[in-house]
Design a protein around this motif. Sequence first.
Motif, PDB file in Angstrom:
ATOM      1  N   PHE A 125       0.825  -1.208   0.000  1.00  0.00           N
ATOM      2  CA  PHE A 125       0.000   0.000   0.000  1.00  0.00           C
ATOM      3  C   PHE A 125       0.863   1.264   0.000  1.00  0.00           C
ATOM      4  O   PHE A 125       0.511   2.269  -0.623  1.00  0.00           O
ATOM      5  CB  PHE A 125      -0.930   0.003   1.210  1.00  0.00           C
ATOM      6  CG  PHE A 125      -1.972  -1.085   1.174  1.00  0.00           C
ATOM      7  CD1 PHE A 125      -2.489  -1.529  -0.032  1.00  0.00           C
ATOM      8  CD2 PHE A 125      -2.435  -1.662   2.340  1.00  0.00           C
ATOM      9  CE1 PHE A 125      -3.450  -2.531  -0.079  1.00  0.00           C
ATOM     10  CE2 PHE A 125      -3.397  -2.662   2.310  1.00  0.00           C
ATOM     11  CZ  PHE A 125      -3.904  -3.097   1.098  1.00  0.00           C
ATOM     12  N   GLU A 126       1.972   1.201   0.695  1.00  0.00           N
ATOM     13  CA  GLU A 126       2.862   2.364   0.749  1.00  0.00           C
ATOM     14  C   GLU A 126       3.413   2.700  -0.636  1.00  0.00           C
ATOM     15  O   GLU A 126       3.556   3.875  -0.985  1.00  0.00           O
ATOM     16  CB  GLU A 126       4.014   2.086   1.713  1.00  0.00           C
ATOM     17  CG  GLU A 126       4.991   3.246   1.848  1.00  0.00           C
ATOM     18  CD  GLU A 126       6.123   2.954   2.812  1.00  0.00           C
ATOM     19  OE1 GLU A 126       7.067   3.762   2.879  1.00  0.00           O
ATOM     20  OE2 GLU A 126       6.067   1.900   3.492  1.00  0.00           O
ATOM     21  N   GLN A 127       3.694   1.677  -1.428  1.00  0.00           N
ATOM     22  CA  GLN A 127       4.260   1.897  -2.758  1.00  0.00           C
ATOM     23  C   GLN A 127       3.185   2.046  -3.836  1.00  0.00           C
ATOM     24  O   GLN A 127       3.510   2.218  -5.009  1.00  0.00           O
ATOM     25  CB  GLN A 127       5.201   0.736  -3.123  1.00  0.00           C
ATOM     26  CG  GLN A 127       6.343   0.520  -2.153  1.00  0.00           C
ATOM     27  CD  GLN A 127       7.316   1.692  -2.099  1.00  0.00           C
ATOM     28  OE1 GLN A 127       7.170   2.675  -2.817  1.00  0.00           O
ATOM     29  NE2 GLN A 127       8.325   1.595  -1.252  1.00  0.00           N
ATOM     30  N   THR A 128       1.918   1.979  -3.431  1.00  0.00           N
ATOM     31  CA  THR A 128       0.810   2.162  -4.380  1.00  0.00           C
ATOM     32  C   THR A 128      -0.153   3.188  -3.783  1.00  0.00           C
ATOM     33  O   THR A 128      -1.311   2.884  -3.469  1.00  0.00           O
ATOM     34  CB  THR A 128       0.092   0.817  -4.639  1.00  0.00           C
ATOM     35  OG1 THR A 128       1.051  -0.243  -4.707  1.00  0.00           O
ATOM     36  CG2 THR A 128      -0.673   0.844  -5.961  1.00  0.00           C
ATOM     37  N   PRO A 129       0.288   4.429  -3.628  1.00  0.00           N
ATOM     38  CA  PRO A 129      -0.481   5.413  -2.855  1.00  0.00           C
ATOM     39  C   PRO A 129      -1.779   5.877  -3.506  1.00  0.00           C
ATOM     40  O   PRO A 129      -2.618   6.466  -2.826  1.00  0.00           O
ATOM     41  CB  PRO A 129       0.507   6.578  -2.710  1.00  0.00           C
ATOM     42  CG  PRO A 129       1.424   6.447  -3.885  1.00  0.00           C
ATOM     43  CD  PRO A 129       1.570   4.970  -4.102  1.00  0.00           C
ATOM     44  N   TYR A 130      -1.960   5.605  -4.806  1.00  0.00           N
ATOM     45  CA  TYR A 130      -3.179   6.040  -5.488  1.00  0.00           C
ATOM     46  C   TYR A 130      -4.135   4.875  -5.758  1.00  0.00           C
ATOM     47  O   TYR A 130      -5.078   5.010  -6.537  1.00  0.00           O
ATOM     48  CB  TYR A 130      -2.819   6.748  -6.796  1.00  0.00           C
ATOM     49  CG  TYR A 130      -2.021   8.009  -6.564  1.00  0.00           C
ATOM     50  CD1 TYR A 130      -2.640   9.205  -6.213  1.00  0.00           C
ATOM     51  CD2 TYR A 130      -0.628   7.994  -6.648  1.00  0.00           C
ATOM     52  CE1 TYR A 130      -1.906  10.360  -5.970  1.00  0.00           C
ATOM     53  CE2 TYR A 130       0.116   9.140  -6.407  1.00  0.00           C
ATOM     54  CZ  TYR A 130      -0.525  10.315  -6.070  1.00  0.00           C
ATOM     55  OH  TYR A 130       0.203  11.455  -5.826  1.00  0.00           O
ATOM     56  N   LEU A 131      -3.904   3.763  -5.088  1.00  0.00           N
ATOM     57  CA  LEU A 131      -4.737   2.579  -5.271  1.00  0.00           C
ATOM     58  C   LEU A 131      -6.169   2.849  -4.809  1.00  0.00           C
ATOM     59  O   LEU A 131      -6.397   3.278  -3.682  1.00  0.00           O
ATOM     60  CB  LEU A 131      -4.145   1.411  -4.481  1.00  0.00           C
ATOM     61  CG  LEU A 131      -4.851   0.064  -4.607  1.00  0.00           C
ATOM     62  CD1 LEU A 131      -4.828  -0.422  -6.048  1.00  0.00           C
ATOM     63  CD2 LEU A 131      -4.195  -0.960  -3.685  1.00  0.00           C
ATOM     64  N   GLN A 132      -7.128   2.575  -5.696  1.00  0.00           N
ATOM     65  CA  GLN A 132      -8.540   2.785  -5.380  1.00  0.00           C
ATOM     66  C   GLN A 132      -9.325   1.476  -5.314  1.00  0.00           C
ATOM     67  O   GLN A 132     -10.197   1.321  -4.463  1.00  0.00           O
ATOM     68  CB  GLN A 132      -9.175   3.701  -6.430  1.00  0.00           C
ATOM     69  CG  GLN A 132      -8.566   5.087  -6.497  1.00  0.00           C
ATOM     70  CD  GLN A 132      -9.136   5.912  -7.629  1.00  0.00           C
ATOM     71  OE1 GLN A 132     -10.192   5.592  -8.191  1.00  0.00           O
ATOM     72  NE2 GLN A 132      -8.439   6.967  -8.011  1.00  0.00           N
ATOM     73  N   HIS A 133      -9.033   0.557  -6.229  1.00  0.00           N
ATOM     74  CA  HIS A 133      -9.754  -0.716  -6.304  1.00  0.00           C
ATOM     75  C   HIS A 133      -8.756  -1.849  -6.068  1.00  0.00           C
ATOM     76  O   HIS A 133      -7.823  -2.030  -6.853  1.00  0.00           O
ATOM     77  CB  HIS A 133     -10.419  -0.875  -7.675  1.00  0.00           C
ATOM     78  CG  HIS A 133     -11.438   0.178  -7.972  1.00  0.00           C
ATOM     79  ND1 HIS A 133     -12.800  -0.062  -7.940  1.00  0.00           N
ATOM     80  CD2 HIS A 133     -11.305   1.481  -8.295  1.00  0.00           C
ATOM     81  CE1 HIS A 133     -13.447   1.051  -8.236  1.00  0.00           C
ATOM     82  NE2 HIS A 133     -12.561   2.003  -8.457  1.00  0.00           N
TER      83      HIS A 133
END
Length: 221
Positions: A125-133
């Motif tokens: 999650f830290e390396q995917t800060p714009y994750l929505q789905h």
Amino acid sequence: MSEQIDCFYANGLTLQQFTNLQSLMLCGVGVNHMLDRIQIALPQLPHITHLTLDYCTLGYNRVTILPLINIIWSLPKLSYCYFINSITFCHDQALFVPPTVASSTITHLTIWNIDDPYCEMAALFEQTPYLQHFSVSAWTYYPDFRLTSSVPSITTLKISGFPYKTVCDLLQRLPNLSHLYLGANNSDDHQQWEELIGDFLPKLKKCQFNGRLLKKELLKN
């Protein structure tokens, strides 16, 4: 699919020739079938927005898989990324290694059929800060979802194969979740979910258990 890839390269073609390629799906690719060539080609495909790896064996240990994962997370326009039964196999376990570089573009991520108790989702999650789905499923062993901070970007979660406590701990860190899909191994006790929703999911609009919608009155705050 592996034979098709062999034929593709045998005819003098390479993936990096298709510089305007926007969507790529690879099925049944193994470590012995051109995975190294694909790893070389991906950085030269700057317009990729959709990437699907379906039943691909990406490696046999955490060290060998990390460079490919980092390359994927570095693609400048990648928004949709799907790992369908495509992970690293080690001692009959399906491992997934979180990236060590950040993606500023990935908004949709699926990791289906993981079997790795040492995979730290906090790092993902830290390396995917714009994750929505986010969609994730587990086999026998499930990743570490012990998060120290909330993940406000995620609005849709599809999760299957995880025990209730793990799901509960994760949901408490998703304050903006609006859509929740629960698969196998999740509790059907609506009272438990009603309490959880009321306490931690103020923005939830839709909740589905194994294809069944939770009654609308349970979503009222």
